[in-house]
Enzyme design. Structure first.
Site, short mmCIF file in Angstrom:
data_model
loop_
_atom_site.label_atom_id
_atom_site.label_comp_id
_atom_site.label_asym_id
_atom_site.label_seq_id
_atom_site.Cartn_x
_atom_site.Cartn_y
_atom_site.Cartn_z
CG ASN A 108 41.57 32.62 41.55
OD1 ASN A 108 42.67 32.42 41.04
ND2 ASN A 108 41.42 33.29 42.70
CG MET A 110 42.70 32.97 37.76
SD MET A 110 41.52 32.42 36.54
CE MET A 110 41.96 33.42 35.15
N GLY A 111 46.52 30.68 38.45
CA GLY A 111 47.95 30.32 38.36
C GLY A 111 48.78 31.38 37.67
CG PHE A 112 50.92 34.08 39.48
CD1 PHE A 112 49.90 34.64 40.21
CD2 PHE A 112 52.13 33.83 40.12
CE1 PHE A 112 50.07 34.96 41.56
CE2 PHE A 112 52.32 34.14 41.47
CZ PHE A 112 51.27 34.70 42.19
CG ASN A 137 50.34 41.38 43.37
OD1 ASN A 137 51.02 40.43 43.03
ND2 ASN A 137 49.50 41.31 44.39
CB SER A 171 49.10 33.14 44.56
OG SER A 171 48.40 32.23 43.73
CG ASN A 173 45.47 29.29 42.57
OD1 ASN A 173 44.97 28.27 43.07
ND2 ASN A 173 44.89 30.47 42.63
CE LYS A 205 46.42 39.84 47.99
NZ LYS A 205 45.77 40.19 46.73
CG ASN A 234 46.20 36.04 47.75
OD1 ASN A 234 45.24 35.72 47.04
ND2 ASN A 234 47.36 36.40 47.24
C1 LIG Z 1 39.86 35.70 39.87
C2 LIG Z 1 40.83 36.18 40.92
C3 LIG Z 1 42.15 36.37 40.58
C4 LIG Z 1 43.05 36.83 41.54
N1 LIG Z 1 44.35 37.03 41.19
C5 LIG Z 1 45.22 37.54 42.09
C6 LIG Z 1 46.56 37.81 41.72
O1 LIG Z 1 46.96 37.64 40.57
N2 LIG Z 1 47.40 38.30 42.69
C7 LIG Z 1 46.98 38.53 43.98
O2 LIG Z 1 47.78 38.98 44.80
N3 LIG Z 1 45.70 38.30 44.33
C8 LIG Z 1 44.83 37.81 43.44
N4 LIG Z 1 43.53 37.57 43.81
C9 LIG Z 1 43.13 37.80 45.22
C10 LIG Z 1 42.49 39.17 45.45
O3 LIG Z 1 43.40 40.20 45.18
C11 LIG Z 1 41.99 39.29 46.91
O4 LIG Z 1 43.10 39.23 47.78
C12 LIG Z 1 41.02 38.19 47.29
O5 LIG Z 1 40.17 37.85 46.22
C13 LIG Z 1 40.15 38.58 48.49
O6 LIG Z 1 39.38 39.73 48.23
P1 LIG Z 1 37.84 39.68 47.73
O7 LIG Z 1 37.10 38.75 48.66
O8 LIG Z 1 37.36 41.09 47.81
O9 LIG Z 1 37.88 39.16 46.34
C14 LIG Z 1 42.60 37.10 42.86
C15 LIG Z 1 41.26 36.94 43.19
C16 LIG Z 1 40.37 36.48 42.25
C17 LIG Z 1 38.91 36.31 42.62
#
Ligand SMILES: Cc1cc2nc3c(=O)[nH]c(=O)nc-3n(C[C@H](O)[C@H](O)[C@H](O)COP(=O)(O)O)c2cc1C
Length: 344
Positions: A108, A110-112, A137, A171, A173, A205, A234
């Site tokens: 992803n 997405m960029g917040f 968060n 992040s 992004n 984080k 992350n």
């Molecule tokens: C689509 C998507 C959006 C995410 N958005 C955020 C976010 O806004 N803030 C954040 O701290 N982590 C974000 N993450 C990271 C997740 O919180 C997590 O740290 C990361 O995906 C690893 O865990 P997983 O392998 O179980 O997905 C995002 C992950 C994904 C897949």
């Protein structure tokens, strides 16, 4: 009852972002019901908060705090909403979310994208908070001139409705955001955030892409400024071998290919902190064995997101059940006893 394997083919026909919106809309229609009962052995305390189950929903799924209570009802012990920034922002141009099915992964960028903190504040104000822990968060707006001021604003704005706050500087992004993990910047950021004195536990984080000495330096800054826990980790900007055609897409990689990297990062932070700082393990957790490995490596709690895309929301309950069985089998009375119990 495992309904998700039947629903998934329909969800996977949609592009991932539409599927995500449809999932949130469907969750809003589910009538409220009681959360599952968790065995007493799963109970733990981190940052002064009581968690009925150590299995949480990671940030990014419910960015705008639309369904935190529904996710608790589905069996997560805690839910982290966000990332929310002070002002609403659209995020990066689409497409920005890719399913790497053959790899059980997601990329992803997405960029917040989010509706901003005031909107999330209003929604959280309406939550009844009867059970489970809802954390928030927070991040910085892409076009902000003073990113540290954005975090200070986030703590002020969201503190009153959050059980805990997560400072997200990891992040990949938002260009330059990860530089806030660098020594001087991190000290300055954490001091500023602490000065707000919001009275809620503060978690930090971290990215899994670490240089030599990073864990020691980050742990020291976190302890110096009274941070309550570190979330490791992350998404990664690295690219372990991947099969899917989307493997070259820019952004953060999550899911199965992140598992080893995130577990290794957790072990490094455990070693650096000597058990002084509670750790939350995230990245590629897809079953009870993965969660158990993370707890034995030093995590007091775990979170997941990507595995839920592939396995459905019942995953939280299945992992909780599996953890309770492992505790019993290995002779531990509680999660706390098992934390960090692996032999070096
Ligand atoms: C689509 C998507 C959006 C995410 N958005 C955020 C976010 O806004 N803030 C954040 O701290 N982590 C974000 N993450 C990271 C997740 O919180 C997590 O740290 C990361 O995906 C690893 O865990 P997983 O392998 O179980 O997905 C995002 C992950 C994904 C897949």
């Amino acid at each position: 009852m495992h309904l998700y394997p039947l629903i998934r083919p329909f969800a996977f026909v949609l592009d991932p972002e539409r599927a995500h919106r449809a999932t949130i809309a469907a969750l809003k229609l589910v009538p409220k019901h009681h959360p599952p009962f968790f065995p007493a052995s799963l109970k733990s305390t981190v940052g002064g908060l009581e968690f009925a189950s150590p299995v949480g929903l990671a940030a990014g799924f419910d960015k705008d705090a639309e369904v935190p209570e529904e996710m608790l009802d589905l069996g997560f012990g805690f839910v982290e909403v966000g990332t929310v920034t002070p002002r609403p922002q659209r995020g990066n141009p689409k497409p920005r979310l890719f399913r790497l099915k053959a790899d059980r992964a997601v990329i992803n960028r997405m960029g917040f994208n989010n509706h901003g903190q005031p909107a999330a504040f209003q929604r959280l104000l309406e939550c009844t908070h009867l059970h489970g822990v809802i954390g928030v968060n927070i991040g910085a707006n892409k076009d902000s001139d003073d990113r540290i001021a954005d975090y200070v604003e986030g703590v002020r704005a969201m503190g009153p409705v959050a059980r805990y706050l997560t400072i997200n500087v990891s992040s990949p992004n938002t260009p330059g955001l990860r530089r806030l993990q660098d020594e001087g910047a991190l000290q300055e950021l954490l001091a500023a955030v602490r000065d707000v004195g919001c009275g809620k536990p503060i978690f930090l984080k971290i990215a899994p892409d670490l240089n030599e000495g990073d864990p020691e330096r980050i742990v020291k800054a976190a302890i110096d400024h009274g941070i309550d826990a570190l979330i490791i980790s992350n998404t990664t900007v690295s690219r372990p071998p991947l099969k899917s055609k989307y493997r070259e897409e820019a952004g953060g990689l999550s899911g199965a290919p992140l598992k080893t990297l995130a577990l290794d990062a957790l072990r490094r932070f455990r070693k650096a902190s000597g058990g002084e700082m509670p750790l939350i393990g995230v990245g590629g957790i897809a079953n009870a064995d993965d969660a158990w490995d993370r707890i034995r490596a030093g995590a007091s709690l775990v979170q997941l997101y990507t595995a839920m895309v592939y396995e459905g929301p019942g995953i939280a309950r299945r992992i909780a059940r599996g953890l309770a069985q492992r505790l019993k089998r290995e002779g531990f009375a509680s999660i706390g006893e098992a934390v960090g119990s692996e032999k070096p």
